[in-house]
Design a protein around this motif. Structure first.
Motif, PDB file in Angstrom:
ATOM      1  N   TRP A 243       0.827  -1.206   0.000  1.00 11.92           N
ATOM      2  CA  TRP A 243       0.000   0.000   0.000  1.00 11.92           C
ATOM      3  C   TRP A 243       0.865   1.260   0.000  1.00 11.92           C
ATOM      4  O   TRP A 243       0.577   2.230  -0.696  1.00 11.92           O
ATOM      5  CB  TRP A 243      -0.909  -0.041   1.231  1.00 11.92           C
ATOM      6  N   ILE A 244       1.949   1.230   0.781  1.00 13.89           N
ATOM      7  CA  ILE A 244       2.877   2.360   0.824  1.00 13.89           C
ATOM      8  C   ILE A 244       3.436   2.651  -0.575  1.00 13.89           C
ATOM      9  O   ILE A 244       3.570   3.813  -0.991  1.00 13.89           O
ATOM     10  CB  ILE A 244       4.023   2.087   1.812  1.00 13.89           C
ATOM     11  N   LYS A 245       3.757   1.608  -1.311  1.00 11.95           N
ATOM     12  CA  LYS A 245       4.306   1.797  -2.652  1.00 11.95           C
ATOM     13  C   LYS A 245       3.293   2.459  -3.584  1.00 11.95           C
ATOM     14  O   LYS A 245       3.656   3.219  -4.484  1.00 11.95           O
ATOM     15  CB  LYS A 245       4.778   0.461  -3.214  1.00 11.95           C
ATOM     16  N   GLU A 246       2.002   2.187  -3.348  1.00 11.61           N
ATOM     17  CA  GLU A 246       0.968   2.832  -4.144  1.00 11.61           C
ATOM     18  C   GLU A 246       0.785   4.294  -3.739  1.00 11.61           C
ATOM     19  O   GLU A 246       0.600   5.167  -4.593  1.00 11.61           O
ATOM     20  CB  GLU A 246      -0.364   2.088  -3.974  1.00 11.61           C
ATOM     21  N   LEU A 247       0.838   4.549  -2.436  1.00 13.78           N
ATOM     22  CA  LEU A 247       0.571   5.897  -1.932  1.00 13.78           C
ATOM     23  C   LEU A 247       1.760   6.831  -2.114  1.00 13.78           C
ATOM     24  O   LEU A 247       1.587   8.044  -2.287  1.00 13.78           O
ATOM     25  CB  LEU A 247       0.199   5.832  -0.446  1.00 13.78           C
ATOM     26  N   TYR A 248       2.962   6.279  -2.022  1.00 13.88           N
ATOM     27  CA  TYR A 248       4.177   7.087  -2.073  1.00 13.88           C
ATOM     28  C   TYR A 248       5.154   6.511  -3.105  1.00 13.88           C
ATOM     29  O   TYR A 248       6.266   6.093  -2.764  1.00 13.88           O
ATOM     30  CB  TYR A 248       4.844   7.127  -0.693  1.00 13.88           C
ATOM     31  N   PRO A 249       4.767   6.467  -4.375  1.00 11.60           N
ATOM     32  CA  PRO A 249       5.616   5.814  -5.386  1.00 11.60           C
ATOM     33  C   PRO A 249       6.936   6.541  -5.621  1.00 11.60           C
ATOM     34  O   PRO A 249       7.873   5.955  -6.174  1.00 11.60           O
ATOM     35  CB  PRO A 249       4.746   5.846  -6.652  1.00 11.60           C
ATOM     36  N   GLU A 250       7.023   7.787  -5.203  1.00 13.22           N
ATOM     37  CA  GLU A 250       8.254   8.554  -5.427  1.00 13.22           C
ATOM     38  C   GLU A 250       9.375   8.164  -4.477  1.00 13.22           C
ATOM     39  O   GLU A 250      10.529   8.583  -4.677  1.00 13.22           O
ATOM     40  CB  GLU A 250       7.963  10.059  -5.295  1.00 13.22           C
ATOM     41  N   HIS A 251       9.062   7.354  -3.458  1.00 19.03           N
ATOM     42  CA  HIS A 251      10.073   6.949  -2.480  1.00 19.03           C
ATOM     43  C   HIS A 251      10.493   5.496  -2.713  1.00 19.03           C
ATOM     44  O   HIS A 251       9.672   4.642  -3.070  1.00 19.03           O
ATOM     45  CB  HIS A 251       9.550   7.127  -1.061  1.00 19.03           C
ATOM     46  N   SER A 252      11.760   5.221  -2.467  1.00 21.24           N
ATOM     47  CA  SER A 252      12.300   3.901  -2.791  1.00 21.24           C
ATOM     48  C   SER A 252      11.777   2.809  -1.879  1.00 21.24           C
ATOM     49  O   SER A 252      11.709   1.644  -2.277  1.00 21.24           O
ATOM     50  CB  SER A 252      13.836   3.940  -2.727  1.00 21.24           C
ATOM     51  N   ASP A 253      11.423   3.161  -0.653  1.00 19.12           N
ATOM     52  CA  ASP A 253      10.966   2.163   0.311  1.00 19.12           C
ATOM     53  C   ASP A 253      10.174   2.863   1.413  1.00 19.12           C
ATOM     54  O   ASP A 253      10.031   4.093   1.429  1.00 19.12           O
ATOM     55  CB  ASP A 253      12.143   1.366   0.890  1.00 19.12           C
TER      56      ASP A 253
END
Length: 455
Positions: A243-253
């Motif tokens: 979910w984090i990857k969807e919400l914050y795609p600009e961050h690597s992790d």
């Protein structure tokens, strides 16, 4: 001023160490002296009592004789006080569990009287389980923090707490805004942080429930108040990480999200941290932040197995935490026992000295408060616990068959529950005695004076 002298077996870790099994201090027959809320003396009873009275320089009315073991008060670095009433809620993993159980429960804390009652109940339960300091999540309501700190202040308890910041993906009744979260948190910091024994934690619940704008305001607070704590969640559940990857795609992790908003530093406490990338391990180590290892919660919600050996090898501060209410027991002994099992599932055996260290001095050192609590060093605040070796017939019988201190400590960790806590002291004052309720100032009426039990 009358000092208090406690005599019995005593165990603690006097300094920060990567090898607790080689750096503990143990007195089979020891003396702990408290005065004005702090520890004045720790040592062998034989050496203490052979001194002439004028060299002892003490004015005491008697000696408390303990039949069990005296240890520092334990430190729970991640726990939710509103969730004590929903402990043992059935059948969900993290995200569904939050929606079905956590959020409905936390809505009740809009009521001040309800928050007051639950704060008092929760603190009494902590003390009865041998925990004297905790880093505590309240709810989004400022009154929940006031309720908790008022209850802690009445007991002279050193506690950390913070208002949850949460402006999306939760019921409207639990939402704040970036500005209101900043304003309310700042007011709470100014009222409570470093007032008496209270310490404040800036508390975004976790990155999914805060917008980037709110995380930026949390980071602003952290920069304006660098001696406060930060507490949140990190990589607890695989669905959460996705979910984090969807919400914050600009961050690597996942950790990169918090780093972008200046929320990764010393005194930052990250609950769980199970599913970390290599970069995240390295960054946590460099930052001086702490991972709160929540073993019973991780097992209960099926979140995964925390890699303690990897975190230790990277040099990351780790402490053991209950994470009630997803965690199933406030007892840090029970959580140490679960931590052992999690390590066993990864072909590693967690040493009992290490697990106790992670719940006392190790936790305090990672949090930057080991000059105050976590040990029994002279000058430290006098928060300590007396354990009852006869708490259950099974424990009593097992201890009689142990041949080494390590075996005895492991048996205590594995077989203990709240019954093993005989007494709990805050600032040298008795605040809990098994079988009765003692709160506030020191009370010695009805206490038993017992012969020393060796360990």
């Amino acid at each position: 001023m009358t000092q208090q002298v406690h005599r019995g077996s005593i165990l603690h870790f006097p300094k920060t160490t990567s090898d607790p099994a080689a750096n503990y201090q143990y007195f089979n027959d020891g003396v702990l002296v408290t005065e004005n809320g702090r520890i004045r003396h720790l040592g062998e009873a034989s050496e203490f009592f052979k001194l002439p009275a004028n060299q002892q320089r003490l004015n005491y009315g008697g000696v408390e004789m303990h039949k069990g073991l005296i240890i520092p008060g334990m430190i729970d670095s991640h726990v939710h006080f509103p969730q004590i009433e929903m402990i043992a809620s059935y059948g969900k993993q993290l995200l569904d569990w939050l929606n079905e159980y956590t959020f409905p429960t936390e809505q009740q804390f809009a009521n001040q009287a309800y928050a007051d009652a639950q704060a008092e109940f929760f603190l009494n339960q902590l003390l009865s389980h041998g925990t004297t300091t905790a880093s505590v999540f309240a709810t989004v309501h400022p009154q929940s923090v006031n309720a908790f700190f008022c209850a802690a202040e009445s007991l002279q308890a050193r506690m950390i707490c913070g208002k949850v910041m949460m402006d999306r993906f939760c019921p409207e009744t639990l939402q704040d805004t970036p500005e209101s979260a900043y304003r309310d948190s700042k007011a709470l910091i100014e009222r409570w942080h470093n007032q008496g024994r209270a310490m404040y934690a800036i508390t975004p619940r976790f990155a999914p429930t805060s917008t980037p704008e709110q995380l930026a305001k949390a980071g602003q607070l952290a920069n304006e108040h660098p001696d406060t704590f930060i507490q949140t969640h990190l990589s607890e559940n695989l669905g959460e990480v996705a979910w984090i990857k969807e919400l914050y795609p600009e961050h690597s992790d996942y950790l990169g999200v918090y780093e972008a908003y200046d929320l990764v530093r010393e005194r930052a406490l990250f609950g769980h941290a199970i599913h970390l990338e290599d970069r995240e391990y390295r960054s946590l180590a460099q930052s001086g932040a702490t991972i709160s290892f929540c073993p019973s919660s991780n097992l209960f919600l099926g979140s995964g197995l925390f890699n303690f050996d990897r975190a230790k090898a990277e040099g990351i501060h780790v402490s053991i935490a209950s994470d009630v209410g997803a965690g199933t027991d406030l007892s840090l002994f029970a959580n140490q026992a679960d931590a052992y099992k999690i390590c066993q599932l990864q072909n590693s055996s967690l040493d009992p000295f290490e697990s106790l260290y992670l719940s006392t001095q190790g936790a305090a050192a990672g949090m930057g408060i080991d000059h105050l609590v976590g040990n029994l060093n002279p000058g430290s605040e006098a928060d300590f616990v007396e354990l009852d070796f006869m708490a259950s017939p099974i424990l009593q019988q097992r201890l009689l068959r142990c041949k080494t201190l390590r075996e005895q400590l492991f048996a205590i960790i594995t077989l203990s529950d709240d019954r093993v806590i005989e007494r709990t002291y805050l600032c040298g004052n008795l605040v809990y005695k098994k079988g009765s309720k003692v709160c506030g100032h020191n009370s010695t009426s009805g206490l038993r004076y017992l012969s020393n039990g060796s360990m």
